[in-house]
Design a protein around this motif. Structure first.
Motif, PDB file in Angstrom:
ATOM      1  N   ASP A  52       0.819  -1.214   0.000  1.00  0.00           N
ATOM      2  CA  ASP A  52       0.000   0.000   0.000  1.00  0.00           C
ATOM      3  C   ASP A  52       0.853   1.265   0.000  1.00  0.00           C
ATOM      4  N   SER A  53       2.116   1.156  -0.442  1.00  0.00           N
ATOM      5  CA  SER A  53       3.051   2.278  -0.308  1.00  0.00           C
ATOM      6  C   SER A  53       2.585   3.530  -1.056  1.00  0.00           C
ATOM      7  N   LEU A  54       2.082   3.385  -2.279  1.00  0.00           N
ATOM      8  CA  LEU A  54       1.641   4.570  -3.011  1.00  0.00           C
ATOM      9  C   LEU A  54       0.411   5.188  -2.364  1.00  0.00           C
ATOM     10  N   GLN A  55      -0.512   4.356  -1.886  1.00  0.00           N
ATOM     11  CA  GLN A  55      -1.695   4.896  -1.214  1.00  0.00           C
ATOM     12  C   GLN A  55      -1.295   5.657   0.044  1.00  0.00           C
ATOM     13  N   ARG A  56      -0.336   5.128   0.791  1.00  0.00           N
ATOM     14  CA  ARG A  56       0.143   5.833   1.981  1.00  0.00           C
ATOM     15  C   ARG A  56       0.711   7.201   1.615  1.00  0.00           C
ATOM     16  N   ALA A  57       1.434   7.252   0.506  1.00  0.00           N
ATOM     17  CA  ALA A  57       1.995   8.536   0.083  1.00  0.00           C
ATOM     18  C   ALA A  57       0.900   9.516  -0.306  1.00  0.00           C
ATOM     19  N   MET A  58      -0.106   9.048  -1.045  1.00  0.00           N
ATOM     20  CA  MET A  58      -1.190   9.926  -1.474  1.00  0.00           C
ATOM     21  C   MET A  58      -2.045  10.412  -0.300  1.00  0.00           C
ATOM     22  N   ASP A  59      -2.060   9.646   0.786  1.00  0.00           N
ATOM     23  CA  ASP A  59      -2.819  10.041   1.974  1.00  0.00           C
ATOM     24  C   ASP A  59      -2.009  10.952   2.894  1.00  0.00           C
ATOM     25  N   HIS A  60      -0.739  11.157   2.566  1.00  0.00           N
ATOM     26  CA  HIS A  60       0.178  11.920   3.411  1.00  0.00           C
ATOM     27  C   HIS A  60       0.195  13.387   2.976  1.00  0.00           C
ATOM     28  N   SER A  61       0.834  14.231   3.773  1.00  0.00           N
ATOM     29  CA  SER A  61       0.949  15.649   3.430  1.00  0.00           C
ATOM     30  C   SER A  61       2.346  16.016   2.940  1.00  0.00           C
ATOM     31  N   CYS A  62       3.181  15.007   2.638  1.00  0.00           N
ATOM     32  CA  CYS A  62       4.555  15.294   2.223  1.00  0.00           C
ATOM     33  C   CYS A  62       4.607  15.859   0.801  1.00  0.00           C
ATOM     34  N   MET A  63       5.727  16.478   0.470  1.00  0.00           N
ATOM     35  CA  MET A  63       5.898  17.093  -0.840  1.00  0.00           C
ATOM     36  C   MET A  63       7.290  16.781  -1.368  1.00  0.00           C
ATOM     37  N   PHE A  64       7.358  16.121  -2.520  1.00  0.00           N
ATOM     38  CA  PHE A  64       8.608  15.853  -3.230  1.00  0.00           C
ATOM     39  C   PHE A  64       9.620  15.114  -2.342  1.00  0.00           C
ATOM     40  N   ASN A  65      10.840  15.647  -2.158  1.00  0.00           N
ATOM     41  CA  ASN A  65      11.845  14.873  -1.410  1.00  0.00           C
ATOM     42  C   ASN A  65      11.548  14.797   0.082  1.00  0.00           C
ATOM     43  N   ALA A  66      10.553  15.542   0.554  1.00  0.00           N
ATOM     44  CA  ALA A  66      10.145  15.409   1.956  1.00  0.00           C
ATOM     45  C   ALA A  66       9.411  14.099   2.207  1.00  0.00           C
ATOM     46  N   CYS A  67       9.078  13.362   1.133  1.00  0.00           N
ATOM     47  CA  CYS A  67       8.414  12.060   1.271  1.00  0.00           C
ATOM     48  C   CYS A  67       9.419  10.925   1.458  1.00  0.00           C
ATOM     49  N   GLU A  68      10.715  11.228   1.363  1.00  0.00           N
ATOM     50  CA  GLU A  68      11.755  10.205   1.420  1.00  0.00           C
ATOM     51  C   GLU A  68      12.119   9.839   2.856  1.00  0.00           C
ATOM     52  N   ASN A  69      13.005   8.843   2.964  1.00  0.00           N
ATOM     53  CA  ASN A  69      13.564   8.425   4.257  1.00  0.00           C
ATOM     54  C   ASN A  69      12.498   8.008   5.268  1.00  0.00           C
ATOM     55  N   GLY A  70      11.489   7.274   4.767  1.00  0.00           N
ATOM     56  CA  GLY A  70      10.457   6.748   5.647  1.00  0.00           C
ATOM     57  C   GLY A  70       9.387   7.739   6.036  1.00  0.00           C
ATOM     58  N   ARG A  71       9.289   8.878   5.340  1.00  0.00           N
ATOM     59  CA  ARG A  71       8.318   9.919   5.702  1.00  0.00           C
ATOM     60  C   ARG A  71       7.316  10.193   4.587  1.00  0.00           C
ATOM     61  N   PRO A  72       6.523   9.261   4.086  1.00  0.00           N
ATOM     62  CA  PRO A  72       6.310   7.911   4.608  1.00  0.00           C
ATOM     63  C   PRO A  72       6.980   6.798   3.783  1.00  0.00           C
ATOM     64  N   LEU A  73       7.752   7.157   2.748  1.00  0.00           N
ATOM     65  CA  LEU A  73       8.245   6.145   1.816  1.00  0.00           C
ATOM     66  C   LEU A  73       9.726   5.840   2.029  1.00  0.00           C
ATOM     67  N   LYS A  74      10.087   4.579   1.851  1.00  0.00           N
ATOM     68  CA  LYS A  74      11.493   4.198   1.897  1.00  0.00           C
ATOM     69  C   LYS A  74      12.182   4.685   0.631  1.00  0.00           C
ATOM     70  N   SER A  75      13.436   5.101   0.764  1.00  0.00           N
ATOM     71  CA  SER A  75      14.154   5.627  -0.388  1.00  0.00           C
ATOM     72  C   SER A  75      15.574   5.077  -0.401  1.00  0.00           C
ATOM     73  N   GLN A  76      16.269   5.301  -1.525  1.00  0.00           N
ATOM     74  CA  GLN A  76      17.627   4.801  -1.675  1.00  0.00           C
ATOM     75  C   GLN A  76      18.491   5.876  -2.326  1.00  0.00           C
ATOM     76  N   ASN A  77      19.818   5.686  -2.238  1.00  0.00           N
ATOM     77  CA  ASN A  77      20.709   6.694  -2.812  1.00  0.00           C
ATOM     78  C   ASN A  77      20.927   6.459  -4.304  1.00  0.00           C
ATOM     79  N   VAL A  78      21.605   7.399  -4.950  1.00  0.00           N
ATOM     80  CA  VAL A  78      21.806   7.352  -6.397  1.00  0.00           C
ATOM     81  C   VAL A  78      22.630   6.137  -6.805  1.00  0.00           C
TER      82      VAL A  78
END
Length: 335
Positions: free
Chosen positions: A278-304
């Motif tokens: 449900d990762s994309l749904q969690r993101a769409m339900d969140h108030s984050c914007m662009f790179n503020a959604c990374e690092n578990g807020r709410p999505l997991k991210s990785q480096n280049v």
């Protein structure tokens, strides 16, 4: 493109994703339009999860082991036709891809991907529903051969770049003069779903477009397609500058998409949903914007570096235009 300065974006409840994906592969593969074909008719640049192959089915989010995208839960695949330069002597060379300045340095080719809600300022106070497993869609059509047909697809544009930050004007066909900073292709998908079908025979009828231009406020979804989904968009920056000195006399456009489209009328793009769980749904339900959604807020991210390491083997063995070639892959050489 109606482009809003980031300084004008104020929280909360904005919930938009903008992220980079490095190139997964450049091959003649197309599991949507030509499933199982080895090779497909023309060359594509593909980014996203490493489950990509000539035939794809099921929940792609559970099949990949790595992804070329910033968000490590996104095993979706995103692809477009490739751009070539046609030399006056009749040979071709593939145009390399540049990184968008909005993204971290070092991304290998690829594209910028967006999931917005209604525009860059607001989620529109409408519930945004994530795509279901197995969902896929196409925007644009390579058989489009007229400017009027191209203009009918309001979200498919070209931008003649002065620099990487240029966003105006948007064109419905290729620029007619050398571009100082390269050429950007823009692909915006429809965001209204019929609520029933994860695909349709033409890969388009299950969706409906109420967008006006790019990131403007989209109109309400019709009763036939009542479910508002994220607005998916791609930006690809092509480094055409190295070919500007070879622009032919008389001003004819020397660039072509990989199915011999020198006008750009048939520009198109493909999308195959593959977010895990449900990762994309969690993101769409969140108030984050662009790179503020990374690092578990709410999505997991990785480096280049991790993005660039993800690749797939070359299945179709052919020269894809790193060198000058007599014909683009799958196309017939001019006599």
């Amino acid at each position: 493109m109606k482009w809003l300065a980031l300084s004008a974006l104020i929280a909360p409840s904005q919930a938009a994703l903008r992220f980079g994906c490095s190139t997964l592969t450049i091959q003649r593969l197309d599991p949507l339009v030509e499933p199982g074909a080895l090779p497909s008719a023309h060359l594509h640049q593909i980014v996203g999860g490493d489950a990509f192959n000539a035939s794809m089915s099921g929940d792609i989010g559970e099949q990949g082991t790595c992804t070329t995208c910033t968000f490590s839960e996104d095993f979706s695949n995103y692809w477009t036709a490739v751009m070539f330069f046609k030399h006056p002597n009749g040979t071709y060379k593939r145009v390399p891809i540049m990184q968008n300045t909005a993204l971290p340095n070092g991304i290998n080719g690829g594209m910028t991907v967006y999931y917005t809600q209604q525009d860059f300022n607001s989620n529109g106070n409408v519930k945004i529903t994530s795509f279901p497993p197995g969902f896929r869609m196409v925007v644009g059509n390579p058989t489009t051969t007229s400017l009027s047909g191209s203009r009918a697809n309001v979200g498919l544009k070209f931008v003649c770049l002065e620099n990487k930050g240029t966003r105006f004007p948007e064109l419905s066909d290729f620029p007619t003069k050398p571009c100082r900073g390269g050429i950007m292709t823009v692909h915006h998908f429809p965001a209204c779903w019929d609520g029933k079908n994860a695909d349709s025979p033409d890969h388009q009828s299950h969706m409906y477009n109420t967008g006006k231009e790019a990131f403007q406020n989209a109109g309400p979804c019709p009763a036939s397609h009542p479910v508002r989904m994220p607005q998916v968009a791609y930006e690809t920056l092509w480094d055409t500058t190295q070919f500007n000195s070879m622009w032919p006399s008389g001003g004819a456009n020397p660039f072509t998409l990989s199915y011999t489209d020198s006008k750009g009328y048939g520009t198109h793009a493909d999308y195959l949903f593959g977010w895990k769980g449900d990762s994309l749904q969690r993101a769409m339900d969140h108030s984050c914007m662009f790179n503020a959604c990374e690092n578990g807020r709410p999505l997991k991210s990785q480096n280049v570096a991790a993005m660039n390491r993800c690749t797939i083997k070359k299945i179709v063995n052919e020269d894809t235009g790193d060198n000058w070639i007599k014909a683009m892959p799958g196309q017939t050489a001019a006599s």
